[in-house]
Design a protein around this motif. Structure first.
Motif, PDB file in Angstrom:
ATOM      1  N   ARG A  49       0.842  -1.194   0.000  1.00 38.49           N
ATOM      2  CA  ARG A  49       0.000   0.000   0.000  1.00 38.49           C
ATOM      3  C   ARG A  49       0.878   1.245   0.000  1.00 38.49           C
ATOM      4  O   ARG A  49       1.856   1.338   0.723  1.00 38.49           O
ATOM      5  CB  ARG A  49      -0.931  -0.009   1.216  1.00 38.49           C
ATOM      6  N   VAL A  50       0.493   2.209  -0.848  1.00 41.79           N
ATOM      7  CA  VAL A  50       1.215   3.472  -0.965  1.00 41.79           C
ATOM      8  C   VAL A  50       0.211   4.605  -0.834  1.00 41.79           C
ATOM      9  O   VAL A  50      -0.886   4.545  -1.425  1.00 41.79           O
ATOM     10  CB  VAL A  50       1.944   3.585  -2.319  1.00 41.79           C
ATOM     11  N   ARG A  51       0.561   5.644  -0.086  1.00 42.39           N
ATOM     12  CA  ARG A  51      -0.304   6.818   0.019  1.00 42.39           C
ATOM     13  C   ARG A  51       0.234   7.911  -0.905  1.00 42.39           C
ATOM     14  O   ARG A  51       1.311   8.437  -0.694  1.00 42.39           O
ATOM     15  CB  ARG A  51      -0.369   7.343   1.451  1.00 42.39           C
ATOM     16  N   THR A  53      -0.001  11.616  -2.389  1.00 43.99           N
ATOM     17  CA  THR A  53      -0.481  12.941  -2.020  1.00 43.99           C
ATOM     18  C   THR A  53      -0.199  13.903  -3.164  1.00 43.99           C
ATOM     19  O   THR A  53       0.512  13.573  -4.120  1.00 43.99           O
ATOM     20  CB  THR A  53       0.210  13.459  -0.748  1.00 43.99           C
ATOM     21  N   HIS A  56       3.472  14.407  -4.197  1.00 40.29           N
ATOM     22  CA  HIS A  56       4.304  13.395  -4.841  1.00 40.29           C
ATOM     23  C   HIS A  56       4.944  13.983  -6.090  1.00 40.29           C
ATOM     24  O   HIS A  56       4.299  14.693  -6.863  1.00 40.29           O
ATOM     25  CB  HIS A  56       3.462  12.169  -5.220  1.00 40.29           C
ATOM     26  N   GLU A  69      -7.567   1.356  -6.348  1.00 42.19           N
ATOM     27  CA  GLU A  69      -7.583   2.786  -6.061  1.00 42.19           C
ATOM     28  C   GLU A  69      -9.026   3.267  -6.105  1.00 42.19           C
ATOM     29  O   GLU A  69      -9.761   2.972  -7.052  1.00 42.19           O
ATOM     30  CB  GLU A  69      -6.751   3.542  -7.104  1.00 42.19           C
ATOM     31  N   ARG A  95      -4.978  13.312  -0.883  1.00 38.68           N
ATOM     32  CA  ARG A  95      -4.245  12.072  -0.630  1.00 38.68           C
ATOM     33  C   ARG A  95      -5.120  10.886  -1.012  1.00 38.68           C
ATOM     34  O   ARG A  95      -6.333  10.893  -0.814  1.00 38.68           O
ATOM     35  CB  ARG A  95      -3.809  11.969   0.832  1.00 38.68           C
ATOM     36  N   THR A  96      -4.492   9.880  -1.585  1.00 43.90           N
ATOM     37  CA  THR A  96      -5.194   8.682  -2.019  1.00 43.90           C
ATOM     38  C   THR A  96      -4.363   7.466  -1.668  1.00 43.90           C
ATOM     39  O   THR A  96      -3.157   7.428  -1.942  1.00 43.90           O
ATOM     40  CB  THR A  96      -5.417   8.696  -3.554  1.00 43.90           C
ATOM     41  N   TRP A  97      -5.000   6.486  -1.053  1.00 42.51           N
ATOM     42  CA  TRP A  97      -4.322   5.224  -0.784  1.00 42.51           C
ATOM     43  C   TRP A  97      -4.448   4.341  -2.013  1.00 42.51           C
ATOM     44  O   TRP A  97      -5.529   4.150  -2.556  1.00 42.51           O
ATOM     45  CB  TRP A  97      -4.934   4.533   0.421  1.00 42.51           C
ATOM     46  N   ASP A  99      -3.393   0.473  -3.403  1.00 41.98           N
ATOM     47  CA  ASP A  99      -2.886  -0.852  -3.095  1.00 41.98           C
ATOM     48  C   ASP A  99      -2.356  -1.495  -4.375  1.00 41.98           C
ATOM     49  O   ASP A  99      -3.137  -1.756  -5.304  1.00 41.98           O
ATOM     50  CB  ASP A  99      -3.985  -1.733  -2.494  1.00 41.98           C
TER      51      ASP A  99
END
Length: 245
Positions: A49-51, A53, A56, A69, A95-97, A99
């Motif tokens: 998992r990456v957040r 923002t 980035h 997503e 921000r979006t998580w 996977d």
């Protein structure tokens, strides 16, 4: 300014040439395509998992792999990250998580390079607009609510996730052998489509019965699937019926 002779120009790597070809296929002009390629590289992201923002510094363009997503499964040519490059100052709360459901290969491109060319080159602007249009197309075709059967909707999602976009193949970036899918469980498929797990399981079993789909693993946690008959899968997605067990 004097022009460099061909002998004096810095040689581009094979990867950079393929990346420039890819952006050219997307409609970007030659000069901008070369600049975008120079600001990009091929990247391997392990499952996890990456957040993302607004701060980035890069965007990932999926070559091979599946990500989760915004409660949707995305595959080839989906752009992961903030592509509103026209905003001078990224929104501090965006921000979006994301996977990454398997090892995923992407084109990782600098947002600053993308922004600097988008503000002055119409072809780059058109590419970004087309990216958003294509994303909406997937939302409408794969995830839109319609009168199709559960079987057709599951087949459509599998077809989308295992399809290698033609532009990647033309640029020499599509390296997947055969129509295969790695990463999502049947629960991921069900949640993405807003369907019950039981109904998705029944559809998957029917596709296996007709030898359209092969999968490895046991129970609901299948993560590897192989499409044995891609054309028939497309037909089922379009509404072709299959005899029940």
């Amino acid at each position: 300014m004097a022009q460099l002779s061909d002998e004096s120009r810095p040689r581009r790597s094979g990867v950079e040439v393929r990346l420039a070809r890819y952006f050219g296929i997307l409609g970007v002009g030659a000069e901008a395509a070369a600049a975008l390629a120079a600001g990009s590289f091929l990247h391997r992201t392990p499952a996890g998992r990456v957040r993302f923002t607004g701060r980035h510094s890069y965007v990932d363009i999926i070559i091979d792999g599946v990500v989760l997503e915004a409660d949707r499964l995305w595959a080839g040519e989906h752009w992961v990250g903030e592509i509103d490059v026209f905003r001078e100052t990224p929104h501090p709360y965006a921000r979006t998580w994301v996977d990454y459901l398997c090892t995923t290969f992407t084109i990782r491109i600098s947002r600053e390079v993308l922004r600097s060319w988008a503000v002055r080159d119409l072809t780059v602007q058109r590419m970004l607009f087309q990216v958003l249009t294509d994303r909406q197309g997937v939302m409408n075709i794969v995830y839109g609510l319609d009168h199709r059967s559960t079987l057709a909707r599951v087949a459509q999602l599998l077809d989308y996730l295992t399809h290698t976009p033609a532009s990647l193949g033309e640029a020499g970036l599509g390296f997947r052998s055969g129509a295969s899918l790695l990463g999502p469980t049947q629960k991921h498929l069900a949640d993405a489509l807003g369907l019950s797990l039981t109904s998705v399981e029944k559809s998957m079993n029917l596709l296996r019965k007709h030898e359209i789909l092969a999968s490895s693993g046991e129970g609901r946690a299948h993560r590897t699937y192989s499409i044995k008959q891609p054309q028939l899968l497309e037909a089922v997605a379009a509404g072709h019926s299959l005899a029940a067990a």
